[in-house]
Design an enzyme around this catalytic site. Sequence first.
Site, PDB file in Angstrom:
ATOM      1  N   LYS A 288     -20.503  20.449  67.613  1.00  0.00           N
ATOM      2  CA  LYS A 288     -19.687  20.400  66.385  1.00  0.00           C
ATOM      3  C   LYS A 288     -20.534  19.821  65.276  1.00  0.00           C
ATOM      4  CE  LYS A 288     -15.252  21.097  65.307  1.00  0.00           C
ATOM      5  NZ  LYS A 288     -14.300  21.949  66.048  1.00  0.00           N
TER       6      LYS A 288
ATOM      7  N   GLY B  84       2.131  23.179  58.962  1.00  0.00           N
ATOM      8  CA  GLY B  84       0.814  23.582  58.465  1.00  0.00           C
ATOM      9  C   GLY B  84       0.872  25.043  58.086  1.00  0.00           C
TER      10      GLY B  84
ATOM     11  N   GLY C 133      -1.966  26.721  56.546  1.00  0.00           N
ATOM     12  CA  GLY C 133      -3.317  27.200  56.222  1.00  0.00           C
ATOM     13  C   GLY C 133      -3.528  28.510  56.963  1.00  0.00           C
ATOM     14  N   ASN C 134      -4.785  28.888  57.201  1.00  0.00           N
ATOM     15  CA  ASN C 134      -5.055  30.171  57.854  1.00  0.00           C
ATOM     16  C   ASN C 134      -4.339  30.289  59.195  1.00  0.00           C
ATOM     17  OD1 ASN C 134      -6.191  32.621  58.677  1.00  0.00           O
ATOM     18  ND2 ASN C 134      -8.006  31.609  59.501  1.00  0.00           N
TER      19      ASN C 134
ATOM     20  N   GLY D 154      -1.833  28.445  60.636  1.00  0.00           N
ATOM     21  CA  GLY D 154      -0.369  28.315  60.585  1.00  0.00           C
ATOM     22  C   GLY D 154       0.298  29.540  59.968  1.00  0.00           C
TER      23      GLY D 154
HETATM   24  N1  GLU Z   1     -13.781  25.625  64.872  1.00  0.00           N
HETATM   25  C1  GLU Z   1     -13.111  26.407  65.860  1.00  0.00           C
HETATM   26  C2  GLU Z   1     -12.624  25.537  67.002  1.00  0.00           C
HETATM   27  O1  GLU Z   1     -12.400  24.353  66.830  1.00  0.00           O
HETATM   28  C3  GLU Z   1     -13.950  27.588  66.328  1.00  0.00           C
HETATM   29  C4  GLU Z   1     -15.285  27.266  66.893  1.00  0.00           C
HETATM   30  C5  GLU Z   1     -16.151  28.471  67.145  1.00  0.00           C
HETATM   31  O2  GLU Z   1     -15.719  29.592  66.913  1.00  0.00           O
HETATM   32  O3  GLU Z   1     -17.284  28.267  67.589  1.00  0.00           O
HETATM   33  O4  GLU Z   1     -12.375  26.004  68.080  1.00  0.00           O
END
Ligand code: GLU
Length: 414
Positions: free
Chosen positions: A103, A215, A217-218, A220
């Site tokens: 992340k 929520g 956003g995209n 929700g």
């Molecule tokens: N950010 C998204 C998650 O938390 C997608 C991560 C990704 O596609 O690598 O799962």
Amino acid sequence: MAKDPFGEYKLRVEEAAALLGLGHAEITALETPDRILEKEISASVDGKELRYPAYRVQFSNARGPYKGGIRFHPGADLNEVKALAAMMAIKCAVVDIPMGGGKGGVTFNPKEHSQKELHALSRAWVGAFHERLGPDTDVPAPDVYTNGEIMGVMLDEYEKLSGKNASAMITGKPLSLGGIPGRDTATAMGAVFILDAYVKEKNWQPADLRVAIHGFGNAGATMAGLLYERGYRIVGLADSKGSVIDSVGLNPKVFEKIKAEGKSLTDGAHGTAKTGEPEDVLTMDADILVPAALDGVITKDVAQKMTVKLILELANGPTTDEADKILASKTIAVIPDVLANAGGVTVSYFEWMQNKKGEKITRQKVNELLKTQMETAWKDVAEFAKNYGCTYRIAAFSLAAQRIIEAKRDRGVV
Ligand code: GLU
């Protein structure tokens, strides 16, 4: 936000270890990130100097390249990014895709910056970490307040620095750069496939089920639209400013239009609909709650007041640890984030695969593959929960931990 997200992750590891009979070495392996990359990034835009702390945590690549989004958020500190990276390794293992966990983040508020500044900071993030990124090394994606546009700019910067075309180094890209159809609706779509399987097992009918969504956003908004199309009754919607509640039912399309006009959800309330605080939807009279905003919204107090039968966690980490125990004692079923929202990373994996092979996968194929992957994951988690007599959260986490440990054992590292 949870006060100590990584501390909560460690509690989950302990729970899984007790259930699976894991020893000290395995616990340490599950709790130790492979690598923490931390730098201050800077950019100069039209005479304005920008400087922010930036991170990439590469938690585990035991099952495949590091995989996970990059968030732009004022609350994105190292503790949070580390916990989210660990949870990505768990998430990829729950749905059994050959990817590890990572992340990234930049601690700042993107809403206070122009598009030009955001592009410059995106390039600076890649500049800081590019030597440790790549299709077979670490594959980022969008997360909170980042999107396809940012991924496109990051890909461009990476290709400039490496001198190679490398579309598989990042996912969630625009279609013109090797993106995949359906990636932007994938998180909600994956959750819908799981919900459909759950509802079918219970012999429930969508038309009898009242759904509240926190929520807009995209994730929700997409979820609201998909559930409405499938005949579920949407009785509550909320964005960051307020909520709209109507037991007769709401049409999410009306609210999408309102939001597209730059207004708030509450501006779309008509007839029998009542408006209130965003949190009102969390405790309203409904059958299913979908938390789709930021983390930590289902607190102890909220959990005490809840009456729904099922919570489907579309956001990452919406339920605090204390709340989770209360929900379990009230027998409110929780389909946890690492399973419910894994559709996003699953379609990211399909995108990565198509880029590596130099192919293009159709939208129909994406949805077919996603359905199979999510239904299999749900079956695995439900079976584990039944065998061990535990909640879906503990089952999903433990099953994933078991898969990660198996890969580490097969490598001879634990
Ligand atoms: N950010 C998204 C998650 O938390 C997608 C991560 C990704 O596609 O690598 O799962």
